[in-house]
Design a protein around this motif. Structure first.
Motif, mmCIF file in Angstrom:
data_model
loop_
_atom_site.group_PDB
_atom_site.id
_atom_site.type_symbol
_atom_site.label_atom_id
_atom_site.label_comp_id
_atom_site.label_asym_id
_atom_site.label_seq_id
_atom_site.Cartn_x
_atom_site.Cartn_y
_atom_site.Cartn_z
ATOM 1 N N LYS A 172 0.850 -1.195 0.000
ATOM 2 C CA LYS A 172 0.000 0.000 0.000
ATOM 3 C C LYS A 172 0.888 1.248 0.000
ATOM 4 O O LYS A 172 1.889 1.308 0.737
ATOM 5 C CB LYS A 172 -0.887 0.019 1.249
ATOM 6 N N THR A 173 0.484 2.236 -0.794
ATOM 7 C CA THR A 173 1.149 3.536 -0.721
ATOM 8 C C THR A 173 0.673 4.207 0.563
ATOM 9 O O THR A 173 -0.521 4.198 0.861
ATOM 10 C CB THR A 173 0.763 4.414 -1.926
ATOM 11 N N VAL A 174 1.589 4.774 1.318
ATOM 12 C CA VAL A 174 1.224 5.386 2.596
ATOM 13 C C VAL A 174 0.483 6.702 2.359
ATOM 14 O O VAL A 174 0.919 7.549 1.574
ATOM 15 C CB VAL A 174 2.484 5.600 3.474
ATOM 16 N N GLU A 175 -0.647 6.849 3.034
ATOM 17 C CA GLU A 175 -1.491 8.041 2.851
ATOM 18 C C GLU A 175 -0.843 9.280 3.464
ATOM 19 O O GLU A 175 -0.082 9.193 4.425
ATOM 20 C CB GLU A 175 -2.863 7.804 3.501
ATOM 21 N N GLY A 176 -1.178 10.424 2.890
ATOM 22 C CA GLY A 176 -0.737 11.702 3.455
ATOM 23 C C GLY A 176 0.630 12.161 3.004
ATOM 24 O O GLY A 176 1.104 13.214 3.424
ATOM 25 N N VAL A 177 1.301 11.368 2.138
ATOM 26 C CA VAL A 177 2.641 11.760 1.668
ATOM 27 C C VAL A 177 2.485 12.620 0.409
ATOM 28 O O VAL A 177 1.827 12.222 -0.541
ATOM 29 C CB VAL A 177 3.502 10.517 1.359
ATOM 30 N N LEU A 178 3.106 13.783 0.428
ATOM 31 C CA LEU A 178 3.040 14.695 -0.722
ATOM 32 C C LEU A 178 4.438 14.905 -1.299
ATOM 33 O O LEU A 178 5.412 15.042 -0.553
ATOM 34 C CB LEU A 178 2.485 16.064 -0.290
ATOM 35 N N SER A 179 4.514 14.926 -2.633
ATOM 36 C CA SER A 179 5.754 15.332 -3.308
ATOM 37 C C SER A 179 5.597 16.808 -3.655
ATOM 38 O O SER A 179 4.625 17.184 -4.306
ATOM 39 C CB SER A 179 5.948 14.525 -4.590
ATOM 40 N N PHE A 219 14.608 28.430 -0.829
ATOM 41 C CA PHE A 219 14.187 28.466 0.576
ATOM 42 C C PHE A 219 12.771 27.935 0.812
ATOM 43 O O PHE A 219 12.205 28.138 1.884
ATOM 44 C CB PHE A 219 14.310 29.887 1.171
ATOM 45 N N VAL A 220 12.187 27.255 -0.164
ATOM 46 C CA VAL A 220 10.834 26.687 0.016
ATOM 47 C C VAL A 220 10.916 25.176 -0.193
ATOM 48 O O VAL A 220 11.128 24.709 -1.312
ATOM 49 C CB VAL A 220 9.825 27.305 -0.978
ATOM 50 N N ILE A 221 10.730 24.418 0.910
ATOM 51 C CA ILE A 221 10.839 22.960 0.832
ATOM 52 C C ILE A 221 9.482 22.325 0.555
ATOM 53 O O ILE A 221 9.384 21.158 0.206
ATOM 54 C CB ILE A 221 11.469 22.403 2.142
ATOM 55 N N ASP A 222 8.412 23.115 0.699
ATOM 56 C CA ASP A 222 7.064 22.566 0.509
ATOM 57 C C ASP A 222 6.236 23.500 -0.378
ATOM 58 O O ASP A 222 5.249 24.091 0.060
ATOM 59 C CB ASP A 222 6.382 22.329 1.858
ATOM 60 N N GLY A 223 6.670 23.628 -1.643
ATOM 61 C CA GLY A 223 6.009 24.515 -2.593
ATOM 62 C C GLY A 223 4.552 24.117 -2.858
ATOM 63 O O GLY A 223 4.112 23.019 -2.504
ATOM 64 N N ASN A 224 3.806 25.023 -3.486
ATOM 65 C CA ASN A 224 2.356 24.836 -3.662
ATOM 66 C C ASN A 224 1.988 23.749 -4.658
ATOM 67 O O ASN A 224 0.943 23.127 -4.541
ATOM 68 C CB ASN A 224 1.707 26.157 -4.091
ATOM 69 N N LYS A 225 2.823 23.538 -5.666
ATOM 70 C CA LYS A 225 2.513 22.464 -6.627
ATOM 71 C C LYS A 225 2.896 21.137 -5.993
ATOM 72 O O LYS A 225 4.050 20.956 -5.580
ATOM 73 C CB LYS A 225 3.314 22.660 -7.919
ATOM 74 N N VAL A 226 1.946 20.212 -5.900
ATOM 75 C CA VAL A 226 2.229 18.951 -5.210
ATOM 76 C C VAL A 226 1.724 17.750 -5.998
ATOM 77 O O VAL A 226 0.832 17.877 -6.849
ATOM 78 C CB VAL A 226 1.608 18.902 -3.792
ATOM 79 N N ILE A 227 2.290 16.590 -5.690
ATOM 80 C CA ILE A 227 1.810 15.310 -6.223
ATOM 81 C C ILE A 227 1.352 14.493 -5.020
ATOM 82 O O ILE A 227 2.120 14.294 -4.068
ATOM 83 C CB ILE A 227 2.939 14.540 -6.944
ATOM 84 N N LEU A 228 0.132 14.041 -5.059
ATOM 85 C CA LEU A 228 -0.418 13.203 -3.999
ATOM 86 C C LEU A 228 0.000 11.765 -4.264
ATOM 87 O O LEU A 228 -0.044 11.305 -5.398
ATOM 88 C CB LEU A 228 -1.943 13.335 -4.066
ATOM 89 N N SER A 229 0.398 11.041 -3.211
ATOM 90 C CA SER A 229 0.760 9.632 -3.415
ATOM 91 C C SER A 229 -0.469 8.749 -3.549
ATOM 92 O O SER A 229 -0.477 7.785 -4.286
ATOM 93 C CB SER A 229 1.614 9.138 -2.252
ATOM 94 N N VAL A 230 -1.501 9.063 -2.755
ATOM 95 C CA VAL A 230 -2.739 8.274 -2.768
ATOM 96 C C VAL A 230 -3.903 9.225 -2.930
ATOM 97 O O VAL A 230 -4.055 10.153 -2.139
ATOM 98 C CB VAL A 230 -2.937 7.510 -1.433
ATOM 99 N N SER A 231 -4.724 9.011 -3.946
ATOM 100 C CA SER A 231 -5.905 9.865 -4.078
ATOM 101 C C SER A 231 -7.019 9.262 -3.226
ATOM 102 O O SER A 231 -7.331 8.084 -3.350
ATOM 103 C CB SER A 231 -6.348 9.959 -5.537
ATOM 104 N N ASN A 232 -7.538 10.051 -2.301
ATOM 105 C CA ASN A 232 -8.702 9.618 -1.528
ATOM 106 C C ASN A 232 -9.581 10.829 -1.223
ATOM 107 O O ASN A 232 -9.131 11.968 -1.364
ATOM 108 C CB ASN A 232 -8.279 8.870 -0.247
ATOM 109 N N PRO A 233 -10.834 10.608 -0.815
ATOM 110 C CA PRO A 233 -11.768 11.723 -0.637
ATOM 111 C C PRO A 233 -11.310 12.744 0.403
ATOM 112 O O PRO A 233 -11.646 13.919 0.319
ATOM 113 C CB PRO A 233 -13.070 11.038 -0.181
ATOM 114 N N ASP A 234 -10.503 12.305 1.400
ATOM 115 C CA ASP A 234 -10.103 13.221 2.480
ATOM 116 C C ASP A 234 -9.005 14.196 2.057
ATOM 117 O O ASP A 234 -8.876 15.271 2.623
ATOM 118 C CB ASP A 234 -9.570 12.421 3.691
ATOM 119 N N THR A 235 -8.187 13.796 1.111
ATOM 120 C CA THR A 235 -7.058 14.648 0.718
ATOM 121 C C THR A 235 -7.222 15.078 -0.729
ATOM 122 O O THR A 235 -7.161 14.242 -1.627
ATOM 123 C CB THR A 235 -5.719 13.869 0.854
ATOM 124 N N ARG A 236 -7.406 16.358 -0.909
ATOM 125 C CA ARG A 236 -7.542 16.860 -2.279
ATOM 126 C C ARG A 236 -6.421 17.858 -2.550
ATOM 127 O O ARG A 236 -6.069 18.648 -1.680
ATOM 128 C CB ARG A 236 -8.898 17.554 -2.471
#
Length: 392
Positions: free
Chosen positions: A178-185, A191-208
């Motif tokens: 299983k891909t672990v939920e909640g992990v974002l690329s 100086f920005v380690i968590d930029g706005n453009k992201v890739i979701l590892s698992v698509s589910n209704p809770d995380t959009r």
């Protein structure tokens, strides 16, 4: 140039100097990872190994750009973490913690380095043993690695983040993991380690997340975490959290003197990027950090766990979307794997057969970004039957 003008002119890979800084940061973090892997032996104290990784990055970056006209910030961009077996992420214990590695432990090493805010991150999974990795341990590492190789070939200009999410899930399911939920690329910027453009590892209704198309001259930290369990990790003990990042948009007048002292030290030493409480005086930090977190001045990176007996693997790499194709600048060769599953799916095989470089019509601007530590070779097509790619 004034600070305002500098902010207006966003620095990206169109500048050869920026490419060089990314590649120098990557070279240091790759060497630091190599050092940490060698230190992963039975009875090694986890906190000591983490500290060795951070110390190496501080020492190596400290030797660079010494004669620059203006001071260039550089150092650890993400503290070294060693998360073992069913621990998913962010385990970077304080000096007082006596946790040790054991024979057969599956260790996820996660770390980052930056030069002038240009960040290179990497994560790698290593099993503390001699000889090939077999069984479910091999399956979960192969699943993470194959998903990373597919993602490398799909994170390219014109492609969409959702395509990558779907592909990761398909690959991981092939290994019965299983891909672990909640992990974002995240996209990386200065100086920005968590930029706005992201890739979701698992698509589910809770995380959009917003749909996004990859563009030339962008940089991404592709982050893949895979489990033999359910992939729904839990926070078991807040006291294990040691990594934090300053929430720059939040302010609050702290009541406790200890909290004010710690917060002032954080603002001076770690104003933007994540840091470890190991870098602060331990007793004072334990007291002061609580109030800072309670009032949202710091964003914690919690230590999450799957169920005991589950194995979790983590592969993360930094990729530059250059005009001549994708350039993976952080990695480490895997141990020999003998997974119980093989890839027969034609779509996955087709993804793995893709190269990562594009041939420019008419030669293009070939010289851009060639300065610095020579480009890595083009990622070879990967052999799905052996789970071996060219160690890109």
């Amino acid at each position: 140039m004034s600070d305002e003008e500098r902010e207006e002119m966003e620095l990206d890979l169109a500048s050869p100097e920026v490419v060089t800084k990314y590649k120098n940061a990557a070279e240091i973090v790759n060497k630091a990872l190599q050092l940490v892997v060698k230190e992963c032996k039975p009875k090694a104290k986890i906190g000591d190994v983490c500290e060795k990784g951070d110390a190496f990055i501080r020492e190596q970056t400290g030797n660079m750009y010494k004669n620059a006209k203006k001071k260039i910030e550089k150092g650890v961009a993400f503290p070294t973490c060693l998360s073992v077996n069913n621990t998913v992420c962010h385990f970077s214990p304080l000096a007082s913690d006596t946790s040790e590695l054991q024979e057969g432990d599956m260790v996820k090493i996660d770390m980052g380095c930056h030069i002038d805010g240009f960040i290179a991150v990497v994560a790698h999974t290593h099993v503390v043993q001699e000889g090939p990795v077999t069984g479910r341990k091999a399956d979960v590492v192969a699943a993470a690695n194959t998903a990373a190789e597919v993602a490398l070939r799909l994170v390219r200009p014109g492609k969409n983040n959702k395509d990558v999410t779907d592909a990761i899930q398909k690959v991981v399911a092939t290994y019965d993991c299983k891909t672990v939920e909640g992990v974002l690329s995240h996209q990386l910027k200065q100086f920005v380690i968590d930029g706005n453009k992201v890739i979701l590892s698992v698509s589910n209704p809770d995380t959009r997340v917003d749909d996004a198309e990859f563009e030339e001259n962008e940089v991404y930290a592709v982050d893949i975490v895979v489990s033999t369990g359910e992939g729904k990790p839990k926070l078991l003990d807040e006291k294990q959290t040691t990594i934090y990042k300053r929430a720059v948009d939040k302010n609050y007048h702290l009541k406790m003197k200890t909290s004010r002292f710690i917060f002032s030290e954080i603002n001076q030493k770690f104003p933007i990027l994540p840091f470890t409480a190991r870098a602060l005086e331990e007793k004072r930090a334990r007291l002061g950090l609580v109030e800072c977190v309670n009032h949202d001045l710091l964003q914690p990176y919690p230590v999450l766990h799957e169920k005991p007996g589950d194995y979790v693997a983590h592969i993360k790499f930094t990729v530059l979307l250059m005009p001549n194709g994708s350039d993976r600048i952080t990695s480490h060769p895997l141990q020999e794997l003998q997974p119980t599953k093989t890839i027969d799916d034609p779509e996955i095989k087709a993804w793995l057969a893709l190269g990562t470089k594009t041939k420019k019509k008419g030669g293009g601007k070939k010289k851009k970004g060639k300065k610095g530590e020579g480009d890595k070779a083009d990622a070879e097509p990967m052999d799905a039957s052996t789970n071996e790619a060219a160690a890109s």
